[in-house]
Design a protein around this motif. Sequence first.
Motif, PDB file in Angstrom:
ATOM      1  N   ASN A  91      -4.926  -3.334  41.578  1.00  0.00           N
ATOM      2  CA  ASN A  91      -5.982  -2.569  40.921  1.00  0.00           C
ATOM      3  C   ASN A  91      -5.312  -1.365  40.276  1.00  0.00           C
ATOM      4  OD1 ASN A  91      -8.495  -4.000  41.758  1.00  0.00           O
ATOM      5  ND2 ASN A  91      -7.709  -3.500  43.796  1.00  0.00           N
ATOM      6  N   THR A  92      -5.580  -1.142  38.984  1.00  0.00           N
ATOM      7  CA  THR A  92      -4.885  -0.074  38.274  1.00  0.00           C
ATOM      8  C   THR A  92      -5.791   0.514  37.199  1.00  0.00           C
ATOM      9  OG1 THR A  92      -2.808   0.486  37.158  1.00  0.00           O
ATOM     10  CG2 THR A  92      -3.887  -1.571  36.505  1.00  0.00           C
ATOM     11  N   GLN A  93      -5.341   1.604  36.610  1.00  0.00           N
ATOM     12  CA  GLN A  93      -6.049   2.244  35.499  1.00  0.00           C
ATOM     13  C   GLN A  93      -5.171   2.157  34.264  1.00  0.00           C
ATOM     14  OE1 GLN A  93      -6.625   6.701  35.121  1.00  0.00           O
ATOM     15  NE2 GLN A  93      -8.749   6.101  35.569  1.00  0.00           N
ATOM     16  N   GLU A 110     -10.719   1.084  34.802  1.00  0.00           N
ATOM     17  CA  GLU A 110     -10.262   0.607  36.106  1.00  0.00           C
ATOM     18  C   GLU A 110     -10.252  -0.917  36.049  1.00  0.00           C
ATOM     19  OE1 GLU A 110      -9.183   2.351  38.584  1.00  0.00           O
ATOM     20  OE2 GLU A 110      -9.688   4.352  37.823  1.00  0.00           O
ATOM     21  N   ASN A 155     -12.172  -5.712  33.940  1.00  0.00           N
ATOM     22  CA  ASN A 155     -12.598  -4.321  34.136  1.00  0.00           C
ATOM     23  C   ASN A 155     -14.057  -4.239  34.572  1.00  0.00           C
ATOM     24  OD1 ASN A 155     -13.987  -4.966  31.824  1.00  0.00           O
ATOM     25  ND2 ASN A 155     -13.068  -3.400  30.523  1.00  0.00           N
TER      26      ASN A 155
END
Length: 256
Positions: A91-93, A110, A155
């Motif tokens: 999980n990343t931005q 996100e 997302n």
Amino acid sequence: MKIIAVFAVLLAHSAIADPLQLDFSAAVLSGGIDGFMQTPAGGLPNRSDVTRPTFQELGVEKLTSYSVEFGFRLDRNRFFIGANVLRDVQNTQLQSDLLSQWQQFRAGDETSVQVQLDWHRVGYLRHFQSPKYDQLSYALGVDATLFSFHYELSNGVEMVDRAYNKGGYRIGATGRYEFASDLSLNIATFLPIHGASTADITSVDVAIEYRFNDILSGTLGLALLEIDYRDAQTFPNHVVVQMEPQFRIGFVLATD
């Protein structure tokens, strides 16, 4: 444990009944990963960013993978089948806008990502003994590979989901130098034979092997892996994976 027990029984039976030699190896590999997953829609331009997304921007910076191989040898001929499992979930931005498979993701989104970069192999090696050095032996051979790719990015609104399997062929060589009856250096290198829309997989393994007893050995070393797949579309699917070096630790079960 049940699989190992069954294999140990087969090893014992093989050692008694006939000259067939069996071997089974497993290893855990860990290291950094570089590359990208260019995933267009319909093979048309302007439907995906060039050489994106990269693994780094998706938070996939280090990967632990698993390798298993089973082989059998008659005289100087060895046949083998193996698999490497490379998967990650993150999980990343996103730090910048991303267009992938005609889906638009915005900087700051996100996102969740799942990546599968598994590959499989089946092949043959012909073994030789060095005429000058009793401690040195080597083998030459070929194998066929299958790259199993899956990439999913979401997302919560937009989603990319792409999966395919692509084959390839390689030539290879292995070498073994025995420092003592229980200690050896093993090297295995396989290089791809490039073809149209094939998955080109390069692998190099260097490991010290210590033999605990007649059946069980432990291995410790380094590995290099490169995967490059590009199809023939106007704007191609293009996946590049570079893992070099990887640290590896494993074991080998084998008959004499």
